[in-house]
Design an enzyme around this catalytic site. Structure first.
Site, PDB file in Angstrom:
ATOM      1  CG  ASP A  13      -7.406  51.551  46.756  1.00 59.01           C
ATOM      2  OD1 ASP A  13      -7.066  51.537  47.944  1.00 59.01           O
ATOM      3  OD2 ASP A  13      -7.737  50.527  46.124  1.00 59.01           O
ATOM      4  N   GLY A  15      -7.529  58.221  47.301  1.00 54.71           N
ATOM      5  CA  GLY A  15      -6.656  59.216  47.919  1.00 54.71           C
ATOM      6  C   GLY A  15      -7.360  59.990  49.014  1.00 54.71           C
ATOM      7  CG  HIS A  43      -8.032  55.999  54.708  1.00 60.10           C
ATOM      8  ND1 HIS A  43      -9.007  56.704  55.385  1.00 60.10           N
ATOM      9  CD2 HIS A  43      -8.678  55.373  53.706  1.00 60.10           C
ATOM     10  CE1 HIS A  43     -10.180  56.501  54.818  1.00 60.10           C
ATOM     11  NE2 HIS A  43      -9.998  55.695  53.797  1.00 60.10           N
ATOM     12  CB  THR A 127      -9.338  42.844  52.352  1.00 59.53           C
ATOM     13  OG1 THR A 127     -10.257  42.839  53.450  1.00 59.53           O
ATOM     14  CG2 THR A 127      -9.734  43.916  51.348  1.00 59.53           C
ATOM     15  CD  GLN A 179     -14.609  48.968  51.904  1.00 56.59           C
ATOM     16  OE1 GLN A 179     -15.487  48.942  52.746  1.00 56.59           O
ATOM     17  NE2 GLN A 179     -14.259  47.915  51.194  1.00 56.59           N
ATOM     18  NE  ARG A 257      -0.153  46.295  37.680  1.00 52.87           N
ATOM     19  CZ  ARG A 257       0.675  46.288  36.652  1.00 52.87           C
ATOM     20  NH1 ARG A 257       1.611  45.349  36.570  1.00 52.87           N
ATOM     21  NH2 ARG A 257       0.588  47.196  35.700  1.00 52.87           N
ATOM     22  CE  LYS A 324      -2.372  65.257  47.855  1.00 52.94           C
ATOM     23  NZ  LYS A 324      -1.318  65.866  48.731  1.00 52.94           N
ATOM     24  CB  THR A 325      -0.602  68.953  42.136  1.00 49.67           C
ATOM     25  OG1 THR A 325      -0.047  69.611  43.296  1.00 49.67           O
ATOM     26  CG2 THR A 325      -1.849  69.693  41.671  1.00 49.67           C
TER      27      THR A 325
END
Length: 339
Positions: A13, A15, A43, A127, A179, A257, A324-325
């Protein structure tokens, strides 16, 4: 860079999807291949405000000129595969994708076992996608292979041969990992890990290329790392802290979460070393410093954000080439030409 691998440096996770999507459009690789475990990792990428999520196909599907490949080391769930072909029909994925004929198949029995096994489901926090049981069958030489599934026949190929031929011809090849390092069966927080290795060397093996054919390894780190499910998380913050910082996230595959933590420099350095990182991609810098949102020029980053990037470079020992912004593809700083 004739070939490069993108892998996760934390617990997934990070990105990776957004980084891969940017590279696919910016660099225009002619071949994009997916390694990794299987459909247990999702993804996601935002295109013109719309979110696309994939679990089986390469995230680079958005580059419509590229050949898309799924390596022999990847587990294939035909149900998920065909669902994604339909979901992404606007990108002509069906006419561009190839599955290695040696891929092992995830069957319904594997998913049922994954969801009903108390050790996997309750303790490890799997999962439920069937990947662990399917890989177990593969180790026992009992798994069905893609070449034994008639409906997959139109898509079958020899991925290793295709990729090596492409490299021989000087074509650019982008290889996707899934992953993250902390979930590696060998180097992660065992037993709270996935069912195989997730490092760059394993991803290269998944698609059939040797280490000397990999030119760059981009390891993706998230400004605030997250993980889904059970397992050690040394820098974890409380849910209340995460909510105050606006860091509430949910898993792409599970919908659970995500747990959130502070950036762990020592863990990042170890991850970068084992992966053989030549470059870091840092995501969600705008969450660390909200004033960095949407910035595309490194020199225009606010002081707090820039100092964080410099601290990562100094303590991890690897240059940060992509930042990344924000969530959109264009929310990125590309420093690859100056590092």
């Amino acid at each position: 860079m004739p070939s490069y691998i993108v892998v996760g440096g934390q617990w997934g996770d990070e990105g990776k999807g957004s980084i891969i999507a940017y590279l696919a459009l910016k660099d225009e690789p002619e071949v994009i291949a997916r390694g990794g475990v299987g459909t247990n990792a999702g993804h996601s990428v935002f295109i013109n405000g719309k979110r696309y999520a994939v679990r089986q196909l390469p995230t680079g599907f958005i580059q419509t000129k590229a050949r898309l490949l799924i390596g022999a080391g990847v587990l294939v769930d035909p149900e998920v595969f065909f669902h994604e072909l339909e979901h992404l029909k606007d990108f002509n994925v069906a006419g561009r994708v190839g599955i290695d004929h040696r891929c092992a198949i995830i069957e319904e029995k594997h998913k049922q076992l994954d969801r009903s096994n108390s050790h996997l489901h309750d303790k490890i926090g799997t999962t439920g996608s069937g990947c662990g049981p399917a890989n177990a069958d593969r180790v026992m030489r009992k798994a069905k292979l893609a070449k034994e599934v008639p409906e997959l026949e139109p898509y079958l190929t020899d991925v290793a041969q295709e990729i090596n031929d492409a490299l021989d011809e000087g074509k650019l090849v982008l290889i996707e990992g899934t992953q993250g390092f902390g979930l590696s069966l060998y180097y992660g927080t065992y037993p709270y890990v996935t069912s195989k290795d997730t490092t760059a060397s394993a991803i290269a093996s998944d698609v059939g290329i040797g280490p000397t054919r990999v030119d760059d390894v981009i390891v993706v780190f998230k400004s605030f790392p997250t993980r889904v499910g059970a397992g050690p998380f040394p820098t974890e913050m409380s849910q209340e802290e995460a909510e105050k910082l606006g860091l509430v996230e949910y898993g792409t595959v599970t919908g659970r979460r995500r747990r959130v933590g502070w950036f762990d420099f020592d863990f990042a350095r170890y991850s970068a070393r084992i992966n053989g990182a030549t470059m870091i991609a840092l995501t969600m810098l705008d969450k660390y410093d909200k004033n960095a949102f949407g910035v595309t020029d490194y020199d225009r980053l606010p002081k707090k954000a820039r100092e964080f990037v410099e601290e990562i470079e100094g303590r991890v020992g690897v240059p940060v080439g992509l930042i990344k912004t924000g969530p959109e593809l264009e929310h990125i700083i590309d420093r690859r030409e100056v590092i």
